[in-house]
Design a protein around this motif. Structure first.
Motif, PDB file in Angstrom:
ATOM      1  N   TRP A  32       0.364  12.998   1.549  1.00 49.42           N
ATOM      2  CA  TRP A  32       0.557  11.564   1.692  1.00 49.42           C
ATOM      3  C   TRP A  32       1.275  10.957   0.504  1.00 49.42           C
ATOM      4  O   TRP A  32       2.032   9.983   0.657  1.00 49.42           O
ATOM      5  CB  TRP A  32      -0.790  10.877   1.897  1.00 49.42           C
ATOM      6  CG  TRP A  32      -1.433  11.227   3.201  1.00 49.42           C
ATOM      7  CD1 TRP A  32      -2.589  11.910   3.399  1.00 49.42           C
ATOM      8  CD2 TRP A  32      -0.925  10.918   4.505  1.00 49.42           C
ATOM      9  NE1 TRP A  32      -2.857  12.059   4.749  1.00 49.42           N
ATOM     10  CE2 TRP A  32      -1.845  11.450   5.444  1.00 49.42           C
ATOM     11  CE3 TRP A  32       0.196  10.246   4.965  1.00 49.42           C
ATOM     12  CZ2 TRP A  32      -1.664  11.335   6.807  1.00 49.42           C
ATOM     13  CZ3 TRP A  32       0.383  10.130   6.337  1.00 49.42           C
ATOM     14  CH2 TRP A  32      -0.538  10.660   7.239  1.00 49.42           C
ATOM     15  N   GLY A  33       1.089  11.494  -0.667  1.00 46.45           N
ATOM     16  CA  GLY A  33       1.780  10.959  -1.832  1.00 46.45           C
ATOM     17  C   GLY A  33       3.285  11.129  -1.708  1.00 46.45           C
ATOM     18  O   GLY A  33       4.053  10.181  -1.917  1.00 46.45           O
TER      19      GLY A  33
ATOM     20  N   LYS B  20       0.206   6.845  -6.903  1.00 44.96           N
ATOM     21  CA  LYS B  20      -1.175   7.231  -7.195  1.00 44.96           C
ATOM     22  C   LYS B  20      -1.301   8.729  -7.476  1.00 44.96           C
ATOM     23  O   LYS B  20      -0.504   9.543  -6.984  1.00 44.96           O
ATOM     24  CB  LYS B  20      -2.086   6.881  -6.008  1.00 44.96           C
ATOM     25  CG  LYS B  20      -2.290   5.396  -5.776  1.00 44.96           C
ATOM     26  CD  LYS B  20      -3.179   5.169  -4.559  1.00 44.96           C
ATOM     27  CE  LYS B  20      -3.339   3.693  -4.243  1.00 44.96           C
ATOM     28  NZ  LYS B  20      -4.157   3.469  -3.031  1.00 44.96           N
TER      29      LYS B  20
ATOM     30  N   ILE C 166      -5.616   9.058  -3.972  1.00 44.52           N
ATOM     31  CA  ILE C 166      -5.168   8.932  -2.590  1.00 44.52           C
ATOM     32  C   ILE C 166      -6.279   9.336  -1.619  1.00 44.52           C
ATOM     33  O   ILE C 166      -6.497   8.693  -0.586  1.00 44.52           O
ATOM     34  CB  ILE C 166      -3.908   9.792  -2.355  1.00 44.52           C
ATOM     35  CG1 ILE C 166      -2.746   9.258  -3.193  1.00 44.52           C
ATOM     36  CG2 ILE C 166      -3.520   9.824  -0.882  1.00 44.52           C
ATOM     37  CD1 ILE C 166      -1.489  10.095  -3.097  1.00 44.52           C
TER      38      ILE C 166
ATOM     39  N   TRP D  89       0.827  -1.203   0.000  1.00 47.42           N
ATOM     40  CA  TRP D  89       0.000   0.000   0.000  1.00 47.42           C
ATOM     41  C   TRP D  89       0.863   1.256   0.000  1.00 47.42           C
ATOM     42  O   TRP D  89       0.520   2.252  -0.638  1.00 47.42           O
ATOM     43  CB  TRP D  89      -0.926  -0.017   1.210  1.00 47.42           C
ATOM     44  CG  TRP D  89      -2.019   1.005   1.137  1.00 47.42           C
ATOM     45  CD1 TRP D  89      -2.113   2.180   1.831  1.00 47.42           C
ATOM     46  CD2 TRP D  89      -3.189   0.944   0.313  1.00 47.42           C
ATOM     47  NE1 TRP D  89      -3.247   2.845   1.490  1.00 47.42           N
ATOM     48  CE2 TRP D  89      -3.938   2.109   0.557  1.00 47.42           C
ATOM     49  CE3 TRP D  89      -3.673   0.019  -0.615  1.00 47.42           C
ATOM     50  CZ2 TRP D  89      -5.142   2.381  -0.078  1.00 47.42           C
ATOM     51  CZ3 TRP D  89      -4.860   0.274  -1.257  1.00 47.42           C
ATOM     52  CH2 TRP D  89      -5.580   1.442  -0.985  1.00 47.42           C
TER      53      TRP D  89
ATOM     54  N   THR E 138       0.605   3.767  -3.111  1.00 44.77           N
ATOM     55  CA  THR E 138       0.200   5.155  -2.841  1.00 44.77           C
ATOM     56  C   THR E 138       1.221   6.133  -3.382  1.00 44.77           C
ATOM     57  O   THR E 138       0.874   7.243  -3.808  1.00 44.77           O
ATOM     58  CB  THR E 138       0.007   5.366  -1.334  1.00 44.77           C
ATOM     59  OG1 THR E 138      -0.950   4.416  -0.846  1.00 44.77           O
ATOM     60  CG2 THR E 138      -0.488   6.767  -1.033  1.00 44.77           C
TER      61      THR E 138
END
Length: 275
Positions: free
Chosen positions: A239-240, A35, A40, A28, A32
């Motif tokens: 988060w990416g 992505k 996300i 994950w 991610t």
């Protein structure tokens, strides 16, 4: 027959479930990292980023002082591992081969140091670093990491040295080698599996350490674990970029593991018999 098949199958089923359980977070993280931002934050999980992007990796690499933190992490990690291996090799040889007063006590102290939480030393390390103007320096960080991995390294190498037949060392001394020469020419080459396994453990421990550098080092003294917490935007965490940075952060450990695991194959005393 069915009971026999079930008896052979259920351990494999449990193993597969455990593998998926532990591998999925890693997958994950990597997925991610590729992505798009919309995937996300999507309420519907996107397991395979078909329209992936490398933008998050670019954001991570272009972050301020990225290469400074890379150099810091490599410096303190490699330095701590090399120093601990140098000290532990001599200490483990003394424990495994020599008899001296206080030997058992020394072994107990090593075991106690291994079991004790390293957090108990942080206040002392901080005060020493502060009083000697070493805050934001890589020197105390390197030696603290060395102290963290030294007990395990000594204890593990002791087992490898004890497994080497004494006759090999005695044969070398009969042929004219001194005790030191016998250690360097006979025992040390046979310690390759132990040196590789302990260096891998030490590298992972020092590479991933976060709380101490948070307390001791700021600004240019940061390492990569602390740098990972820097990806924030006006809307919250990026988060990416965080996952892309975490993926890059894990690559050196993976490469080191593959390299050492391949090199460590073979018996401890293969080829050690004198011809």
């Amino acid at each position: 027959m069915r009971r026999s098949l079930f008896g052979r199958a259920w351990p494999n089923v449990i193993a597969v479930v455990l593998i998926v359980f532990f591998i999925f977070p890693v997958y994950w993280m990597i997925a991610t990292a590729f992505k798009q931002d919309r995937d996300i934050i999507s309420k519907t999980p996107v397991f395979i980023p078909f329209d992936g992007t490398f933008q998050h990796f670019t954001t991570a690499v272009d972050a301020p002082d990225f290469w400074t933190y890379v150099v810091n992490s490599v410096t303190v990690t490699v330095g701590a591992v090399l120093i601990s291996l140098a000290i532990a090799t001599l200490a483990s040889f003394a424990i495994a081969r020599m008899k001296f007063r206080g030997r058992k006590t020394f072994v107990l102290v090593i075991m106690a140091a291994q079991m004790a939480p390293w957090e108990v030393m942080t206040i002392g390390v901080y005060m020493i670093s502060r009083d000697n103007d070493l805050l934001n320096s890589l020197v105390p960080l390197t030696f603290f990491y060395m102290m963290m991995i030294l007990p395990f390294t000594i204890w593990t190498l002791r087992g490898f040295i004890a497994a080497v037949p004494k006759e090999l060392e005695e044969s070398a001394m009969v042929d004219g080698c001194t005790r030191s020469q016998a250690f360097v020419k006979v025992i040390f080459p046979l310690l390759a599996p132990g040196l590789m396994s302990t260096s891998l453990f030490g590298f992972i421990t020092a590479w991933n350490e976060f709380p101490l550098v948070l307390w001791l080092n700021k600004e240019d003294g940061k390492t990569l674990p602390l740098w990972l917490s820097s990806f924030k935007t006006a809307f919250g965490n990026d988060w990416g970029a965080t996952m892309a940075a975490s993926t890059m952060f894990a690559i050196p450990v993976l490469i080191l593991f593959v390299f050492l695991q391949r090199k460590a194959v073979g018996g401890l005393t293969d080829g050690a018999v004198k011809g």
